[in-house]
Design a protein around this motif. Structure first.
Motif, PDB file in Angstrom:
ATOM      1  N   HIS A 154       7.637  -1.948  -4.813  1.00 48.17           N
ATOM      2  CA  HIS A 154       8.956  -1.823  -4.182  1.00 48.17           C
ATOM      3  C   HIS A 154       8.818  -1.013  -2.900  1.00 48.17           C
ATOM      4  O   HIS A 154       7.885  -0.227  -2.738  1.00 48.17           O
ATOM      5  N   GLU A 155       9.739  -1.208  -1.980  1.00 50.20           N
ATOM      6  CA  GLU A 155       9.583  -0.673  -0.632  1.00 50.20           C
ATOM      7  C   GLU A 155       9.542   0.843  -0.559  1.00 50.20           C
ATOM      8  O   GLU A 155       8.953   1.414   0.353  1.00 50.20           O
ATOM      9  N   SER A 156      10.100   1.548  -1.535  1.00 48.11           N
ATOM     10  CA  SER A 156      10.059   3.015  -1.501  1.00 48.11           C
ATOM     11  C   SER A 156       8.831   3.582  -2.219  1.00 48.11           C
ATOM     12  O   SER A 156       8.623   4.795  -2.234  1.00 48.11           O
ATOM     13  N   ALA A 157       8.016   2.728  -2.820  1.00 48.87           N
ATOM     14  CA  ALA A 157       6.790   3.191  -3.480  1.00 48.87           C
ATOM     15  C   ALA A 157       5.839   3.771  -2.434  1.00 48.87           C
ATOM     16  O   ALA A 157       5.850   3.370  -1.272  1.00 48.87           O
ATOM     17  N   ILE A 158       5.027   4.721  -2.868  1.00 44.35           N
ATOM     18  CA  ILE A 158       4.091   5.377  -1.952  1.00 44.35           C
ATOM     19  C   ILE A 158       2.660   5.076  -2.377  1.00 44.35           C
ATOM     20  O   ILE A 158       2.271   5.337  -3.527  1.00 44.35           O
ATOM     21  N   LEU A 159       1.894   4.523  -1.451  1.00 44.68           N
ATOM     22  CA  LEU A 159       0.465   4.297  -1.665  1.00 44.68           C
ATOM     23  C   LEU A 159      -0.255   5.588  -1.307  1.00 44.68           C
ATOM     24  O   LEU A 159      -0.205   6.036  -0.160  1.00 44.68           O
ATOM     25  N   SER A 160      -0.894   6.216  -2.298  1.00 46.36           N
ATOM     26  CA  SER A 160      -1.661   7.444  -2.087  1.00 46.36           C
ATOM     27  C   SER A 160      -3.137   7.123  -2.260  1.00 46.36           C
ATOM     28  O   SER A 160      -3.576   6.812  -3.375  1.00 46.36           O
ATOM     29  N   LEU A 161      -3.884   7.175  -1.187  1.00 42.02           N
ATOM     30  CA  LEU A 161      -5.309   6.888  -1.272  1.00 42.02           C
ATOM     31  C   LEU A 161      -6.036   8.037  -1.960  1.00 42.02           C
ATOM     32  O   LEU A 161      -5.627   9.196  -1.861  1.00 42.02           O
ATOM     33  N   GLN A 162      -7.119   7.718  -2.638  1.00 42.33           N
ATOM     34  CA  GLN A 162      -7.892   8.716  -3.366  1.00 42.33           C
ATOM     35  C   GLN A 162      -9.159   9.135  -2.622  1.00 42.33           C
ATOM     36  O   GLN A 162      -9.655  10.236  -2.829  1.00 42.33           O
ATOM     37  N   THR A 163      -9.661   8.283  -1.753  1.00 46.21           N
ATOM     38  CA  THR A 163     -10.913   8.589  -1.053  1.00 46.21           C
ATOM     39  C   THR A 163     -10.692   9.418   0.201  1.00 46.21           C
ATOM     40  O   THR A 163     -11.603  10.091   0.668  1.00 46.21           O
TER      41      THR A 163
END
Length: 196
Positions: free
Chosen positions: A165-174
């Motif tokens: 969904h558009e308010s979701a946040i992609l948090s990278l781990q690397t």
């Protein structure tokens, strides 16, 4: 009577020579040269949104961000590919003497299209996993808010996260980076998606 089409097999060196002079990009799949399909404007917007945001977030840090035109060599599977976005920590490791082909991404992102999504999620991910430095794979759907994130947690173990969904946040781990899906998909018009 059935006619068989003869396949031509090329060495990686022959492929690179042909690719250097070609008017369009092709990938190399263990002896075969496979022309790449053209990308849509939405595909391009998503890749550019991610790459530009990464570039700003990682400024003055020990990372390089590359988009689209940098080739990746995967020796174990004899594959040359052009990932949409890659992140390399430290200095790139090149093949040969040119600076066109790298071997050591820690993160790869692919924007999925109808014609390549199965390959990107299947065999291509298998090939990428053979790269020692590779730790994170991001697959971005260009037809709707949908991102799949794979993070290496141990040898031969990957965790999976799905955002839709558009308010979701992609948090990278690397790397230290977050992006809201509405920013990742900025200016993308889902109504325009009638390609391949």
């Amino acid at each position: 009577m059935q006619l068989e089409t003869q396949k031509f097999y090329y060495t990686p060196e022959q492929y690179l020579g042909i690719e250097e002079k070609a008017e369009y990009k092709s990938e190399y799949h263990d002896g075969e040269i496979v022309p790449m399909t053209g990308g849509t404007t939405n595909h391009n917007k998503i890749a550019l949104n991610l790459a530009a945001s990464l570039k700003i977030a990682l400024r003055r840090k020990n990372y390089d961000v590359y988009i689209g035109d940098v080739r990746l060599w995967i020796p174990r599977y004899r594959q040359h590919t052009y990932p949409d976005v890659i992140v390399i920590e430290g200095q790139p490791i090149y093949t040969g003497t040119s600076t066109t082909t790298v071997m050591n991404p820690i993160l790869i992102a692919q924007v999925l299209s109808k014609s390549t999504k199965n390959y990107d999620q299947g065999d291509k991910f298998l090939y990428y996993r053979s790269i020692a430095e590779f730790k994170e794979y991001i697959l971005i759907d260009q037809y709707q808010y949908h991102v799949m994130q794979y993070v290496k947690t141990a040898e031969n173990q990957w965790s999976f996260t799905e955002l839709d969904h558009e308010s979701a946040i992609l948090s990278l781990q690397t790397v230290d980076f977050q992006i809201e899906l509405r920013d990742l998909y900025e200016q993308v018009n889902f109504a325009e998606n009638n390609e391949d």
